[in-house]
Structure formats: C-alpha cells, structure tokens
Write an enzyme that holds these catalytic residues in place. Structure first.
Site, PDB file in Angstrom:
ATOM      1  CG  HIS B   8      -1.767  -1.167   1.423  1.00 55.36           C
ATOM      2  ND1 HIS B   8      -2.791  -1.478   0.561  1.00 55.36           N
ATOM      3  CD2 HIS B   8      -1.775  -2.146   2.370  1.00 55.36           C
ATOM      4  CE1 HIS B   8      -3.394  -2.587   0.975  1.00 55.36           C
ATOM      5  NE2 HIS B   8      -2.792  -3.019   2.063  1.00 55.36           N
ATOM      6  CD  GLU B 284      -0.725  -4.984   4.986  1.00 55.29           C
ATOM      7  OE1 GLU B 284      -0.788  -6.055   5.599  1.00 55.29           O
ATOM      8  OE2 GLU B 284      -1.643  -4.145   4.998  1.00 55.29           O
TER       9      GLU B 284
END
Lengths: 341, 341
Positions: B8, B284
């Site tokens: 992200h 992540e």
C-alpha cells in the site's frame, strides 16, 4: 492429573432447550416469563446425557477432570432483556452444579454470567458470587460482546468492566473470554465469531493497562488464543512499535491460552511461540467440531493426542495438563482437596 | 521475477492527508466538499516518498514488482457519504497510477473502491472499470465492512455484492478482501480488525455457494489468511460437519492467501497446511509492523527471508513468487508484456 480446562454442557437434556424456547416465546408477552420451576430434569437424564458423551470421551482419551460450564453458544446474551438472561443463566449454572455433584471426580464448575447488551457488568457480580460461594465454581465465562456480533460494549480493558473484575479478584477466580452465538450474519459462530473474539481480546490486552490496575486478575483466551500464535511476529512487532511490554511479560500471570486447536501443525506452532507457562490443556469436547479427521482417524478435538506428540519433558507436560491450570484457577486446588475429603 | 502482491502507498506525500483532512473538515458544511483539483503533488514528491521506502526495500530484499494500492487503513469508507468516498477514492487511485507511470518496472496498480455503508456495491463498479481500463490496474481491494468495525453489510457471499462481482468477472480482475481502519473501539485496526476480517471472509466462503455462481472469480485473503491456517483442522472439521467441499477444492481457483505473516513459525505452518498453489508472496511493506525483530535482526515484514528458509524446490518457489500471482491476477501477464513493449 489431566485437567481439560474447556468443556461446555453441549449435551444437556432436551428439557433445557425446551425451557429456553418457552422463555424466548414468552418474550412476546412480558407477563409470561417462564419460572425456573418449569425446568424439570432428573438425575438419570443428566447421567444419560453425559455417560455416552463427555464421560465416555474422558475415559477413552485418558483425561481426568473437565472444567465444565454451560453451553457457550446457548448463552445468547443478546436475546431478551436482563431478566431473561438472569433466569436463563441461573438455570444453566444450577444444572452445571448438579453435574458436578453427580460426578465430583469428573467435573468442576465454571459459570455463565447473566450479561445483557447495555447492562452494567456489575450486575453480573451477584451471580458470580453465588456460583463461587454457594455452588463451588472456580471461574466464569465472560462474553466481551453480549450483543452477539455487533460489538457494542466497550473493550475489555475499559473501566466499564471493572466492577465485575473487582468481584473476580475478590473471589480469586479467572474468566475465560468466550463469546456466544452470533446474530450478525457476517459471523459464523464457531468459525468466525469465537476466533475473532479471542484475537480481539488479546489485542485489547496488548494496548490497555488492565494488568496494572488488576495485577492478579486472570483471563483464559480459548481456542488456542485465536489468531495470535500464527501471527506472533505481528503481535510482537505491534507491541514493540507501540512501546508496550513484551508479550510473555504481558501474559505472564494474567493471560492463558488453551489448546483447542484441532490439528497437529497448529499445536506445534502454539508450543513453539507461546510460553509453556501460559498454555492450559483444553479440548472443548463435545463442541464445535465433532467429526473424525480422515487424515488421522482420530477426533479433530482429541487435542491430547497432539500434546502427546510434542517433544515435551514430563515436567513440561505436567504443567500443561495440571500445573498451569492450578495457577490459572486459584480455587481449583482447594476444591479438589475438598472433593477428596 | 519476485512479485509482492501486497503493498500500500503508506508513504504518500503529506499533501494527500492534507486533502483528506480538508475533505473531512468540509463534511461539517456539505457545500464545501473540496475539489479534486485541490490536491497538488509533484513527481519529485512522489519519487521522494518511494525512493527511501518501498523502492529501497525492494532493492535491499531483492523483490522486483509490487502490486500496489492506496493505503488500506486510510480508505475509511465509514467517513462521510458516498460522494466523500468517490472523491477520496479517485484521488488515491490517480496517485497510484502516477506511481506506476513513474516506476513501471516496480509497481502495478490495484485500486481502492468508493464504498460507503449502506451504498450498493454496484456503485463501485464504474471506478473499478475506470481503474482497470483507463489506468491499467489489475485488481481491487474490497472492504467487506465499509462501516469500519460495525459489520453492517451482508456477508460477501450475499447477492448484495453480486453486481460488483459481475464487473470483476467481466474485467477479469480479483479482489483482495481488505478492511480499513476501525471506528469500533473494540478493534485495533491492524491487530484485530484486519485479521478478523480475513478469518470472517474465509468462513463465509466455506458456508456460501459463491463460487458456483462465479466460477472464475478470485479473492486474495491477506495477512496469511487471518487465523485460518492456525485453525486449519477446525475449518476442515467444520466444513466436514456441514458437508461442504474440502478446503483445497473450495479454494482451488478462487481463494488465495498471501504471506504477510511476520515470523518463521507462522510461515512454516502456512506452507505445511495450505496448498502451495493458493499462496502468493506478499509483505505489506511498508505497513502495519515497521520494526526490526530483535530475535532475528531483520524486519518483521521481510517475509522473503521466511520463504527463502523453507525447503521448497525452485519450481515451488517460482509459483509462490510469480506463477500463482499470474493466476490470481489474470491481467498481470498482459500488463507486464505491455510494459516491456
């Protein structure tokens, strides 16, 4: 001695459910709350409900004592109102007392609490006291979400819960953090809600300061600690980023996981990462998963087999089976001594 | 090639948050919704935000391509109304597009969806189509709980979601099931809400018939599948008791887990129980856990190290790093071919 810290009376005689059905039907007419006296179950019915189930499995699996409480999924604190929960809880706890009296060698009681959404936890203290002082129970099941999947209560570390914690500490009994059925269609009860609640509670304990305020309070997080051991690195890392205590220090005398993890690789992981001092043998039989694992030929919930397969010393195994339970349930030793006369 | 399926833009320039703050402040006065034009970020700012973070870590860890989406915790679909979410989502997705254009070798885009509590998922289809057709994205993040911890939407297997699924299938893109921040004080976002959502989604997939209705649809359940691998026996047993398909059959072409599990024993367990065909490499980074594990001296989220330590063949490792991602993201191969001209 092999103590199974996690058993519910899932096989109670059908009369119990009939009483509950009547109680729920009665909610439509508030004048018609069924009295406790309506519940009639004979000793023989109780014996029949256990002989072919929990007692048979204790014998077959070689466990001695089950810490036994009312069926968790049936607590359903979200149904009705405070009175509904009071009556239902008392009926369920009284039945556990009868089980323990009929089979004092096999069962020791843990109570359901008469929780209700929006009702102060202090209101559960009297039933806890009755169960510990009058019925000889040694702990309680605490539902962190009496709403049944809507999570409308404050976190377990909030002062909202403190009056009940004060009673737990006064009585020297722990709570197993255990939700009930879910009325939120997102959450399958035993497949999502139970496990989520375990994970949620642990993270609350990481972030809160509950054990500063209650240094002797004890919680059992069932189902192997939810997702926590699998994500042990995540939780260690989150605690570290937030400058919170190391997980073993946070858990030490306050937080225990049971072994309700239904396959060998899961149990292996649990014992690899979680301090053994904080693990209690448990199976939750007869419970969420009742089948036989075709890969092993044994019941999924025969967790003793997984423990037996671990490379533990006798002293370590004794802790898991008995010693840690004595620490987590301070009244247990006294109760056992009393049973033995 | 080593493809990290889960990144992200957590390091976006501060202007993005300023825009969001302005948007939230504007909610008090509905006439004052900030226009997208208010958001000005230069290419150099984008470069600076990535060079010392994701790009540096890609180089250091030896990964090639990150499947990159807006910051999940900032999606916050519970804030404001449908228009709020539309504007915020478009701004975030446009920024991801710029990242992918600046670093076409390093990033490929996945979009946020403009969800909002109580708003039909069909309303997210246009933004998904824009992102896939106009921006070259290859998937979306789908929030199963736009309410942010109150779980007011129907389960993912409910027809409520079908119009969006139809668009996903038409475009041939998967969804990563990914909640955002929690406005329910019970749930720490990355420590409880994320993991609970993963577990919840998997149990919904077990009980529902979604893959009968959408045989080609694909979902990635991040964070190593939540609690599922640790409780693999429980899920196998529950599926068996309910006469549902075997887990590997249910997952086969439809459900993938990533490797965002931040310690070696967790990764070992994941690979022991879950079919390797259903595991995608992911980290992540830069994400929920940013520290260095004192026990290893490495970043908790440097998940490639854990994969490297597994006894996998080259062919198996290739699947985890690349092959499975090509299956899970059908458009990825085309996008990569286009990049290479």
């Amino acid at each position: 001695m092999i103590i199974d810290c996690h058993g519910h009376y899932t096989t109670a005689p059908a009369e119990l459910q009939k009483y509950r059905d009547g109680q729920i039907a009665g909610l439509k007419d508030s004048a018609n709350v069924p009295a406790k006296a309506n519940l009639k179950i004979s000793d023989d019915q109780i014996r029949a409900s256990l002989e072919g189930a929990q007692l048979k499995l204790q014998r077959e699996r070689g466990t001695d004592l089950t810490i036994f409480s009312p069926r968790a999924s049936a607590m359903a604190h979200h149904i009705g109102n405070e009175t509904t929960s009071q009556h239902w809880t008392q009926a369920c706890n009284d039945l556990i007392k009868r089980v323990c009296d009929l089979y004092p060698e096999n069962f020791v009681g843990v109570c359901q609490l008469p929780q209700s959404p929006g009702v102060a936890p202090a209101n559960s203290a009297a039933e806890l006291e009755r169960c510990v002082k009058d019925l000889g129970f040694i702990g309680c099941n605490l539902n962190p979400d009496p709403s049944g999947g809507h999570w409308t209560s404050p976190p377990l570390t909030d002062r909202h819960w403190y009056p009940l914690y004060e009673k737990m500490v006064e009585l020297d009994v722990p709570a197993m953090v255990h939700v009930s059925s879910s009325c939120n269609p997102n959450f399958h009860a035993t497949g999502a809600h139970y496990i989520n609640a375990d994970t949620t509670a642990f993270m609350q304990f990481i972030t809160g300061d509950l054990f500063k305020d209650f240094p002797t309070i004890k919680f059992i997080i069932p189902h192997g600690g939810g997702a926590v051991p699998y994500h042990w690195g995540r939780y260690r890392g989150l605690a570290q980023d937030m400058k919170r205590p190391l997980l073993p220090d946070m858990m030490r005398n306050n937080v225990f996981f049971d072994t309700c993890v239904y396959h060998q690789p899961g149990i292996d992981l649990l014992f690899k990462v979680v301090p053994h001092e904080n693990i209690l043998f448990g199976s939750e039989m007869v419970g969420a998963v009742r089948g036989i694992d075709p890969e092993t030929g044994n019941y999924y919930d025969d967790t003793k087999r997984y423990i037996e397969a671990l490379p533990l010393s006798d002293a370590q195994r004794q802790k898991i089976y008995e010693g840690n339970a004595m620490r987590a349930y301070p009244l247990l030793a006294t109760r056992l001594a009393a049973k033995r006369g």
